[in-house]
Scaffold this motif. Structure first.
Motif, short mmCIF file in Angstrom:
data_model
loop_
_atom_site.label_atom_id
_atom_site.label_comp_id
_atom_site.label_asym_id
_atom_site.label_seq_id
_atom_site.Cartn_x
_atom_site.Cartn_y
_atom_site.Cartn_z
N ASP A 161 0.86 -1.18 0.00
CA ASP A 161 0.00 0.00 0.00
C ASP A 161 0.90 1.22 0.00
N GLN A 162 0.72 2.05 -0.98
CA GLN A 162 1.55 3.24 -1.09
C GLN A 162 0.82 4.40 -0.42
N MET A 163 1.14 4.64 0.83
CA MET A 163 0.46 5.66 1.60
C MET A 163 0.91 7.05 1.16
N GLN A 164 2.17 7.23 0.85
CA GLN A 164 2.67 8.54 0.44
C GLN A 164 3.50 8.34 -0.82
N GLN A 165 3.28 9.13 -1.81
CA GLN A 165 3.99 9.02 -3.07
C GLN A 165 5.35 9.69 -2.95
N PRO A 166 6.34 9.21 -3.72
CA PRO A 166 7.68 9.80 -3.67
C PRO A 166 7.71 11.27 -4.03
N ASN A 167 6.79 11.72 -4.88
CA ASN A 167 6.78 13.12 -5.30
C ASN A 167 6.03 14.02 -4.33
N GLY A 168 5.67 13.50 -3.15
CA GLY A 168 4.96 14.30 -2.16
C GLY A 168 3.46 14.24 -2.29
N GLY A 169 2.94 13.57 -3.33
CA GLY A 169 1.50 13.43 -3.50
C GLY A 169 0.93 12.41 -2.54
N ARG A 220 -7.94 8.10 -13.31
CA ARG A 220 -6.95 9.02 -13.89
C ARG A 220 -5.99 9.54 -12.81
N TYR A 221 -6.50 9.81 -11.62
CA TYR A 221 -5.66 10.31 -10.52
C TYR A 221 -4.56 9.29 -10.19
N GLN A 243 -0.35 9.11 -10.95
CA GLN A 243 0.63 8.86 -9.89
C GLN A 243 1.59 7.76 -10.30
N LEU A 244 1.08 6.70 -10.93
CA LEU A 244 1.94 5.62 -11.38
C LEU A 244 2.91 6.12 -12.44
N SER A 245 2.42 6.95 -13.36
CA SER A 245 3.28 7.50 -14.41
C SER A 245 4.37 8.37 -13.80
N GLN A 305 10.13 9.01 -12.13
CA GLN A 305 11.13 9.32 -11.11
C GLN A 305 12.08 8.16 -10.90
N GLN A 306 11.63 6.92 -11.03
CA GLN A 306 12.49 5.77 -10.85
C GLN A 306 13.49 5.63 -11.98
#
Length: 124
Positions: free
Chosen positions: A73-81, A109-110, A114-116, A121-122
């Motif tokens: 579960d990705q609670m916080q995205q690496p880009n701060g989202g 879409r949201y 985020q996946l894109s 970033q990776q």
């Protein structure tokens, strides 16, 4: 008479001016979307002949690097989202199907964006 407010098993929280935090009140015919960084509570009321629809989604990734897929579960995205998205719609018309499709599409879409973003970033 059975008073639901005095039930000790009641998990509902009464919202008051002193504990409400950031509240978005969705009125008749409106729809609102937010992440936890934008609001603490999404509410709507007075749905005598209307329907109130609530959607909640969050981004989940699967790790196939081992023999068994593991869910992360990705609670916080690496880009701060934020990976959580909530929607409340106060539906008051017979053309509610478009409203529901729009809400689900926005969630899709949201999380797709985020996946894109995470993928870009990776690779940098």
């Amino acid at each position: 008479a059975n008073n639901h407010h005095n039930n000790s098993n009641n998990n509902h929280k009464v919202i008051t001016p002193s504990n409400s935090g950031r509240v978005i009140n969705v009125l008749q015919g409106e729809m609102a979307h937010c992440t936890p960084t934008q609001a603490d509570v999404l509410v709507s009321d007075d749905a005598t002949t209307c329907h109130i629809l609530g959607l909640w989604s969050h981004l989940v990734s699967l790790d196939y690097s081992s023999n068994t897929a593991q869910r992360h579960d990705q609670m916080q995205q690496p880009n701060g989202g934020d990976s959580k998205l909530a929607t409340v719609a106060h539906i008051d018309s017979p053309d509610y199907e478009d409203c529901i499709r729009d809400a689900v599409d926005l969630h899709y879409r949201y999380h797709s964006s985020q996946l894109s973003s995470s993928s870009r970033q990776q690779h940098t």
